[in-house]
Motif scaffolding. Structure first.
Motif, PDB file in Angstrom:
ATOM      1  N   ILE A   3       0.852  -1.179   0.000  1.00 63.26           N
ATOM      2  CA  ILE A   3       0.000   0.000   0.000  1.00 63.26           C
ATOM      3  C   ILE A   3       0.891   1.232   0.000  1.00 63.26           C
ATOM      4  N   LEU A   4       0.521   2.212  -0.790  1.00 65.45           N
ATOM      5  CA  LEU A   4       1.263   3.466  -0.881  1.00 65.45           C
ATOM      6  C   LEU A   4       0.352   4.617  -0.489  1.00 65.45           C
ATOM      7  N   ALA A   5       0.811   5.471   0.415  1.00 67.97           N
ATOM      8  CA  ALA A   5       0.131   6.726   0.729  1.00 67.97           C
ATOM      9  C   ALA A   5       1.140   7.831   0.450  1.00 67.97           C
ATOM     10  N   TRP A   6       0.743   8.799  -0.381  1.00 66.05           N
ATOM     11  CA  TRP A   6       1.714   9.771  -0.869  1.00 66.05           C
ATOM     12  C   TRP A   6       1.078  11.139  -1.031  1.00 66.05           C
ATOM     13  N   ILE A  20       4.754   8.736 -11.090  1.00 70.08           N
ATOM     14  CA  ILE A  20       3.732   7.936 -10.418  1.00 70.08           C
ATOM     15  C   ILE A  20       3.734   6.514 -10.972  1.00 70.08           C
ATOM     16  N   LYS A  21       3.754   6.382 -12.297  1.00 74.17           N
ATOM     17  CA  LYS A  21       3.779   5.046 -12.922  1.00 74.17           C
ATOM     18  C   LYS A  21       4.984   4.244 -12.446  1.00 74.17           C
ATOM     19  N   SER A  22       6.133   4.877 -12.426  1.00 75.19           N
ATOM     20  CA  SER A  22       7.366   4.200 -12.025  1.00 75.19           C
ATOM     21  C   SER A  22       7.285   3.696 -10.585  1.00 75.19           C
ATOM     22  N   ILE A  23       6.810   4.535  -9.686  1.00 78.33           N
ATOM     23  CA  ILE A  23       6.693   4.139  -8.278  1.00 78.33           C
ATOM     24  C   ILE A  23       5.702   2.994  -8.124  1.00 78.33           C
ATOM     25  N   THR A  27       7.177  -0.723  -6.877  1.00 75.97           N
ATOM     26  CA  THR A  27       6.790  -1.170  -5.538  1.00 75.97           C
ATOM     27  C   THR A  27       5.714  -2.257  -5.563  1.00 75.97           C
ATOM     28  N   ALA A  28       5.241  -2.622  -6.737  1.00 74.50           N
ATOM     29  CA  ALA A  28       4.158  -3.600  -6.886  1.00 74.50           C
ATOM     30  C   ALA A  28       2.961  -3.231  -6.007  1.00 74.50           C
ATOM     31  N   THR A  29       2.651  -1.951  -5.990  1.00 73.19           N
ATOM     32  CA  THR A  29       1.557  -1.430  -5.173  1.00 73.19           C
ATOM     33  C   THR A  29       0.220  -1.968  -5.668  1.00 73.19           C
ATOM     34  N   LYS A  30      -0.600  -2.422  -4.728  1.00 76.10           N
ATOM     35  CA  LYS A  30      -1.942  -2.916  -5.060  1.00 76.10           C
ATOM     36  C   LYS A  30      -3.021  -1.905  -4.666  1.00 76.10           C
ATOM     37  N   LEU A  31      -2.675  -1.000  -3.717  1.00 75.96           N
ATOM     38  CA  LEU A  31      -3.608   0.009  -3.248  1.00 75.96           C
ATOM     39  C   LEU A  31      -2.818   1.288  -3.027  1.00 75.96           C
ATOM     40  N   ALA A  32      -3.276   2.394  -3.609  1.00 79.27           N
ATOM     41  CA  ALA A  32      -2.566   3.665  -3.461  1.00 79.27           C
ATOM     42  C   ALA A  32      -3.545   4.761  -3.075  1.00 79.27           C
ATOM     43  N   PHE A  33      -3.126   5.547  -2.096  1.00 81.13           N
ATOM     44  CA  PHE A  33      -3.875   6.735  -1.697  1.00 81.13           C
ATOM     45  C   PHE A  33      -2.969   7.916  -1.976  1.00 81.13           C
ATOM     46  N   LEU A  34      -3.326   8.708  -2.994  1.00 80.00           N
ATOM     47  CA  LEU A  34      -2.558   9.897  -3.369  1.00 80.00           C
ATOM     48  C   LEU A  34      -3.388  11.109  -2.982  1.00 80.00           C
ATOM     49  N   PHE A  35      -2.761  12.043  -2.296  1.00 80.31           N
ATOM     50  CA  PHE A  35      -3.523  13.185  -1.808  1.00 80.31           C
ATOM     51  C   PHE A  35      -2.790  14.477  -2.078  1.00 80.31           C
ATOM     52  N   GLU A  36      -3.560  15.557  -2.006  1.00 77.96           N
ATOM     53  CA  GLU A  36      -3.149  16.894  -2.417  1.00 77.96           C
ATOM     54  C   GLU A  36      -2.747  16.870  -3.897  1.00 77.96           C
ATOM     55  N   HIS A  64      -7.268  25.133  -6.105  1.00 78.88           N
ATOM     56  CA  HIS A  64      -5.919  24.590  -6.272  1.00 78.88           C
ATOM     57  C   HIS A  64      -5.421  23.918  -5.008  1.00 78.88           C
ATOM     58  N   SER A  65      -6.335  23.389  -4.197  1.00 76.66           N
ATOM     59  CA  SER A  65      -5.892  22.680  -2.997  1.00 76.66           C
ATOM     60  C   SER A  65      -6.705  21.403  -2.821  1.00 76.66           C
ATOM     61  N   GLY A  66      -6.095  20.454  -2.149  1.00 75.34           N
ATOM     62  CA  GLY A  66      -6.760  19.184  -1.877  1.00 75.34           C
ATOM     63  C   GLY A  66      -6.767  18.269  -3.073  1.00 75.34           C
ATOM     64  N   GLY A  67      -7.724  17.381  -3.097  1.00 75.53           N
ATOM     65  CA  GLY A  67      -7.838  16.370  -4.148  1.00 75.53           C
ATOM     66  C   GLY A  67      -7.292  15.046  -3.653  1.00 75.53           C
ATOM     67  N   LEU A  68      -8.154  14.033  -3.613  1.00 76.73           N
ATOM     68  CA  LEU A  68      -7.780  12.704  -3.135  1.00 76.73           C
ATOM     69  C   LEU A  68      -8.032  11.676  -4.222  1.00 76.73           C
ATOM     70  N   TRP A  69      -7.089  10.744  -4.372  1.00 73.86           N
ATOM     71  CA  TRP A  69      -7.260   9.636  -5.299  1.00 73.86           C
ATOM     72  C   TRP A  69      -7.038   8.344  -4.540  1.00 73.86           C
ATOM     73  N   LEU A  70      -7.978   7.434  -4.656  1.00 71.85           N
ATOM     74  CA  LEU A  70      -7.793   6.084  -4.145  1.00 71.85           C
ATOM     75  C   LEU A  70      -7.752   5.173  -5.362  1.00 71.85           C
ATOM     76  N   LEU A  71      -6.643   4.474  -5.541  1.00 72.91           N
ATOM     77  CA  LEU A  71      -6.431   3.609  -6.705  1.00 72.91           C
ATOM     78  C   LEU A  71      -6.205   2.188  -6.220  1.00 72.91           C
ATOM     79  N   TRP A  72      -6.727   1.210  -6.955  1.00 74.72           N
ATOM     80  CA  TRP A  72      -6.507  -0.166  -6.539  1.00 74.72           C
ATOM     81  C   TRP A  72      -6.471  -1.105  -7.729  1.00 74.72           C
ATOM     82  N   ASP A  73      -5.858  -2.239  -7.484  1.00 71.51           N
ATOM     83  CA  ASP A  73      -5.685  -3.295  -8.471  1.00 71.51           C
ATOM     84  C   ASP A  73      -7.006  -4.042  -8.682  1.00 71.51           C
TER      85      ASP A  73
END
Length: 185
Positions: A3-6, A20-23, A27-36, A64-73
């Motif tokens: 899991i990645l939180a960034w 983002i793609k490279s990371i 890391t073989a991330t299955k769940l990512a929480f990207l914020f701001e 121009h502030s905030g924004g949350l992305w939850l991504l998953w496999d």
């Protein structure tokens, strides 16, 4: 499950998308929480369509502030329970462990005006029968050792944050690596 939180601080430019793609790949991330992420849902969905984690839930930035992305496999069964500008709470059914648990991606209000709402929702899920994990940035610290430079943070803010952690039954799992991963400029 990796899991990645960034706190990414903006989603513009091809170099950032490649980063983002490279990371995610390395890391073989299955769940990512990207914020701001600082972009609206149309731009977010355009970028996400090119990423390796195709499933997503987006909370648009406010200006121009905030924004949350939850991504998953695709292999993860995830259901978003609720979302706001400060959080995305979801249930996760990971087939590899046959466990259902709650994931909360948190991006706390830096001015602390919405803290009561955020902590009410955190306590709601933390006191339920389902295991949980929260990741992100609460925009608060528990001691001077968690901050270097900038404006001083008040002792009362530390005490309030520490108290809220304890009252919700949370435990800081710590970290490995550099103590400070972010610096303003």
């Amino acid at each position: 499950m990796n899991i990645l939180a960034w706190n990414y601080r903006g989603c513009g430019g091809l170099a950032i998308i490649r980063n983002i793609k490279s990371i995610l790949h390395s890391t073989a991330t299955k769940l990512a929480f990207l914020f701001e992420m600082k972009c609206n849902s149309a731009k977010a969905n355009s970028i996400i369509s090119s990423l390796p984690l195709r499933q997503s839930y987006v909370v648009s930035a406010q200006g121009h502030s905030g924004g949350l992305w939850l991504l998953w496999d695709d292999s993860i069964k995830l259901q978003v329970l609720e979302a706001s500008s400060q959080f995305i709470f979801s249930t996760i059914n990971d087939p590899s462990s046959a466990t259902v648990w709650i994931f909360g991606g948190v991006y706390g209000d830096s001015h602390h005006g919405l803290d009561d709402v955020l902590w009410g929702r955190i306590r709601h899920y933390a006191t339920g029968p389902i295991p949980f994990c929260y990741m992100g940035d609460f925009n608060a610290i528990t001691s001077t050792f968690e901050k270097i430079g900038g404006l001083a943070s008040s002792l009362s803010r530390w005490t309030i944050f520490s108290s809220r952690i304890g009252n919700a039954g949370l435990k800081d799992l710590g970290f490995a690596g550099p103590a400070f991963t972010w610096s303003n400029r």
